[in-house]
Design an enzyme around this catalytic site. Sequence first.
Site, PDB file in Angstrom:
ATOM      1  N   ARG A 185       0.841  -1.217   0.000  1.00 39.09           N
ATOM      2  CA  ARG A 185       0.000   0.000   0.000  1.00 39.09           C
ATOM      3  C   ARG A 185       0.869   1.257   0.000  1.00 39.09           C
ATOM      4  O   ARG A 185       0.444   2.324  -0.411  1.00 39.09           O
ATOM      5  CB  ARG A 185      -0.990   0.002   1.178  1.00 39.09           C
ATOM      6  N   TYR A 235     -17.438  13.571 -16.258  1.00 41.92           N
ATOM      7  CA  TYR A 235     -17.874  12.210 -15.968  1.00 41.92           C
ATOM      8  C   TYR A 235     -18.724  12.264 -14.693  1.00 41.92           C
ATOM      9  O   TYR A 235     -18.398  12.957 -13.740  1.00 41.92           O
ATOM     10  CB  TYR A 235     -16.663  11.295 -15.789  1.00 41.92           C
ATOM     11  N   ASP A 237      -8.564  15.880 -16.341  1.00 40.53           N
ATOM     12  CA  ASP A 237      -8.758  14.465 -16.597  1.00 40.53           C
ATOM     13  C   ASP A 237      -8.524  14.262 -18.095  1.00 40.53           C
ATOM     14  O   ASP A 237      -9.308  14.711 -18.927  1.00 40.53           O
ATOM     15  CB  ASP A 237     -10.185  14.082 -16.183  1.00 40.53           C
ATOM     16  N   LYS A 277      -9.426   2.708 -19.348  1.00 39.46           N
ATOM     17  CA  LYS A 277      -9.845   3.001 -20.716  1.00 39.46           C
ATOM     18  C   LYS A 277      -8.675   2.799 -21.690  1.00 39.46           C
ATOM     19  O   LYS A 277      -8.142   1.712 -21.767  1.00 39.46           O
ATOM     20  CB  LYS A 277     -10.406   4.415 -20.762  1.00 39.46           C
TER      21      LYS A 277
END
Length: 395
Positions: A62, A115, A187, A212
């Site tokens: 992490r 989005y 973005d 994507k």
Amino acid sequence: MKTLGKATQAIHAGEDPLARPNEKSGTPLMPPIYQNSTFRFTTAAECAEACTNEESGYVYTRWGNPTQQLLEQKLAVLESGEAALATASGMGAVSTALLTALAEGGHVIAMETLYSATHHLLNEDLVSLGIETTFVDATDVNQIERALRPDTKVIYLESPTNPLLKLVDLGACAEIAKAHGAITIIDNTFATPCGQQPIALGIDVVLHSMTKYLSGNGAVIAGAIVGNKQFIARAKTGALRNFGAVISPFNAWLTLHGIATLPLRWTQHCKNALRIAAFLETHPAVAWARYPGLRSHPQHELAKRQMNGFGGMITLELKGGLSAGERLVNRLKLCALAVSLGDVRTLICHPASTTHSLVPTEIRRQTGITDGIVRISVGLEDAEDIIDDLGQAFS
Ligand code: LCS
């Protein structure tokens, strides 16, 4: 040294061709995956040092892992940034970047069509943390200037936007933000680092849903943040580590596979989409088709100036509205009815009821995300086959 081309960067950047398992062995050509959650130490002092000194190596996945780090090095090079972070999802990147930039609170100016989960985050989730957002039509940069407040910390953009494919003049926005001391975040999912280099245009932080185009294979959910070293270090040791939107080594490794072919895929997505957009624009069933590469796009000149290729996304409205859209998607055989985008397969969806259903109906209507629009993510099939499928579905 001359900067390497995008295709070379996508394959080689961040990879160490000399990293060998031992002195006598060759180097694994494809970087190996470190699929481990933790790292073992031999002494208490060594372990304590690693846990307190950021520079001393890997402790716990992490906090950092070699496979994640390799991907991050590649992302920084591709986006021409100083450093990068890979995240568990695109929304992990959006939320981590916003929580980092707004750690002390502040006001955000955001593009009005985004989005839907990003819109929801700004319009609802962050409001409970005392963060206020003004939504403007940033295609007119004067609207950003007029919305500035003394406490404006972030200008948040998408270009091209999801799903209306509106563009924002990134250089002009960056200038306004710099004069005010605000951070610009974009973005860049729809444009990819091959289609647009926001940092070179003055933008501070670039985000991706690597779900994507970057991964391209429809196999992972992943995200990325690229920016200067200080911002990335703050995000890594703060919001990313503690809110925990960390990418798994396996997804980082799959994304590395995808990125190697991104430049080649981008070129073909752009070629296919331009042909299909031209077909759609003149089809009698179509009221309008929007694609940044069409002369009819209101910001075609800006697209030519700011982008390298116009992408694989097309948005259209059918003359028969919502019911015609439903009939169209029900009849398609090759194109898949699916949310998401940037896949090798052509995907088609109805934004108002799917990807943008989180945006309140009133705001959707005001900003032009009408019930009749259909969004196509053009894939890498032969363009004629996609056109034939759309043609048979229209008829
Ligand atoms: N940013 C943009 C521009 C997106 O289109 C999406 C997802 C995200 C961020 C979030 O990325 P994720 O967390 O899903 O990796 N867009 C989707 C869409 O248009 N259809 O399905 C998902």
